[in-house]
Write an enzyme that holds these catalytic residues in place. Sequence first.
Site, PDB file in Angstrom:
ATOM      1  N   LYS A  16     -95.962 -59.836  40.784  1.00  9.30           N
ATOM      2  CA  LYS A  16     -97.111 -59.604  39.890  1.00  9.30           C
ATOM      3  C   LYS A  16     -98.028 -60.823  39.882  1.00  9.30           C
ATOM      4  CE  LYS A  16     -95.958 -62.510  36.408  1.00  9.30           C
ATOM      5  NZ  LYS A  16     -96.575 -63.780  36.325  1.00  9.30           N
ATOM      6  N   ASP A  56     -91.015 -60.080  31.925  1.00  7.79           N
ATOM      7  CA  ASP A  56     -91.771 -59.598  33.091  1.00  7.79           C
ATOM      8  C   ASP A  56     -91.063 -58.451  33.818  1.00  7.79           C
ATOM      9  OD1 ASP A  56     -93.858 -61.363  32.750  1.00  7.79           O
ATOM     10  OD2 ASP A  56     -93.125 -62.823  34.222  1.00  7.79           O
TER      11      ASP A  56
HETATM   12  P1  ATP Z   1     -90.914 -66.639  35.472  1.00  8.40           P
HETATM   13  O1  ATP Z   1     -90.532 -65.191  35.692  1.00  8.40           O
HETATM   14  O2  ATP Z   1     -89.934 -67.403  34.623  1.00  8.40           O
HETATM   15  O3  ATP Z   1     -92.348 -66.843  35.146  1.00  8.40           O
HETATM   16  P2  ATP Z   1     -91.406 -67.366  38.184  1.00  8.40           P
HETATM   17  O4  ATP Z   1     -92.072 -66.095  38.485  1.00  8.40           O
HETATM   18  O5  ATP Z   1     -92.247 -68.590  38.231  1.00  8.40           O
HETATM   19  O6  ATP Z   1     -90.656 -67.321  36.829  1.00  8.40           O
HETATM   20  P3  ATP Z   1     -88.888 -66.830  39.532  1.00  8.40           P
HETATM   21  O7  ATP Z   1     -88.867 -66.830  41.010  1.00  8.40           O
HETATM   22  O8  ATP Z   1     -88.728 -65.549  38.826  1.00  8.40           O
HETATM   23  O9  ATP Z   1     -90.186 -67.610  39.120  1.00  8.40           O
HETATM   24  O10 ATP Z   1     -87.723 -67.853  39.095  1.00  8.40           O
HETATM   25  C1  ATP Z   1     -87.679 -68.628  37.949  1.00  8.40           C
HETATM   26  C2  ATP Z   1     -86.253 -69.207  37.825  1.00  8.40           C
HETATM   27  O11 ATP Z   1     -85.375 -68.118  37.548  1.00  8.40           O
HETATM   28  C3  ATP Z   1     -85.718 -69.825  39.098  1.00  8.40           C
HETATM   29  O12 ATP Z   1     -85.993 -71.194  39.167  1.00  8.40           O
HETATM   30  C4  ATP Z   1     -84.230 -69.527  39.042  1.00  8.40           C
HETATM   31  O13 ATP Z   1     -83.517 -70.619  38.499  1.00  8.40           O
HETATM   32  C5  ATP Z   1     -84.085 -68.348  38.092  1.00  8.40           C
HETATM   33  N1  ATP Z   1     -83.628 -67.080  38.726  1.00  8.40           N
HETATM   34  C6  ATP Z   1     -82.747 -66.216  38.197  1.00  8.40           C
HETATM   35  N2  ATP Z   1     -82.573 -65.151  38.984  1.00  8.40           N
HETATM   36  C7  ATP Z   1     -83.365 -65.314  40.057  1.00  8.40           C
HETATM   37  C8  ATP Z   1     -83.619 -64.538  41.231  1.00  8.40           C
HETATM   38  N3  ATP Z   1     -83.000 -63.376  41.453  1.00  8.40           N
HETATM   39  N4  ATP Z   1     -84.528 -64.998  42.106  1.00  8.40           N
HETATM   40  C9  ATP Z   1     -85.153 -66.185  41.853  1.00  8.40           C
HETATM   41  N5  ATP Z   1     -84.920 -66.976  40.803  1.00  8.40           N
HETATM   42  C10 ATP Z   1     -84.048 -66.545  39.895  1.00  8.40           C
END
Ligand code: ATP
Length: 327
Positions: free
Chosen positions: A27, A157
């Site tokens: 997203k 999200d």
């Molecule tokens: P957010 O959804 O918190 O805004 P983001 O979109 O910036 O995060 P994500 O890739 O969703 O980033 O990952 C945020 C953190 O979630 C990672 O640093 C990791 O520690 C944790 N995490 C938990 N499950 C997962 C997954 N399946 N894939 C990636 N990261 C994960």
Amino acid sequence: MVASDGTRGGGRRQNAGGPVVATAPAKINLALRVGPRRADGYHPLNSLFHAVDLVERVTVGPALAGGDELSVSGRGAGSVPLDQTNLVWRAAALARREGGRRGDPVRLRIDKAIPVAGGLAGGSADAAAALVALNRFWGLGLAGARLIELAAELGSDVPFAVLGGNAIGQGRGETLRPLAAAAPGTAGALEWVLVTSGEGMSTPAVFAHFDALGLAAGRSEPPPIPPGLLAGLAAGDPSLVGANLVNDLQPAALDLRPDLGHVIGQALAAGAVGAVVSGSGPTLACLAESAPAADALARDLAARLAGTHPPGSILRAAGPAPGAAIA
Ligand code: ATP
């Protein structure tokens, strides 16, 4: 056509004991308006979510040994936690709670395309894809509305990763209102160049910096979504959308990572009709007028940023993309 369990018509029918594959999209927040921190620590949000065709794949099959197993491959796999903090484990626990062929141990595989900690909700997409795949694998028969309720238990999200398209999210982002598709006769699609970053950003750290900078001062609630953004989406007008992209976290993200401001300047100089930090960053979402213009923008940015952005860090994407579904 989408069935109640997220199955899209026309695809090969999976399962009968075999592995099940589901996908879920990244997203971009076309608008992310943020209110002051509440007593419970959360910030009320007013967000316009837009799903793009950069997708995660989650495969579910029978476990090889006695217990559940999880593996991760693809972009940034090395920095994805495999322990209980991985959202896919939490999705599996919730799906198991819903019954069906109760508790058959599963082998879960995540194939990542969305950068980790990139502000594109990759972990949430994994959780959404896992829910949809497990719904099929365990024969749970959960309808779309129930999947969205379960998704809301996993994170703010995750419901949008199940839903896809364009939607307005309020509260912590978990109350969703889908937006109608673009008016007939308009193209409706938005063509993006995503500039990713080698180093992720922590969402809590960016919100904390937002508070430290006093960016919600004088606000009692999150500001509204710009009317021009809604009008631009409804009309399928990329220039109007681009001129109205807004992210209240952006000043905090740019203060923590000044290099991002430089990239936004380069994107606008290279002809983007808008450029914004996605979510809490560091990915930058740069909008182009058309698909050919986006291809040209990607090439131009790759040349301008060659010293700092290796090949593969600048991605093309288009939206709105569908939500989590059986592949
Ligand atoms: P957010 O959804 O918190 O805004 P983001 O979109 O910036 O995060 P994500 O890739 O969703 O980033 O990952 C945020 C953190 O979630 C990672 O640093 C990791 O520690 C944790 N995490 C938990 N499950 C997962 C997954 N399946 N894939 C990636 N990261 C994960």
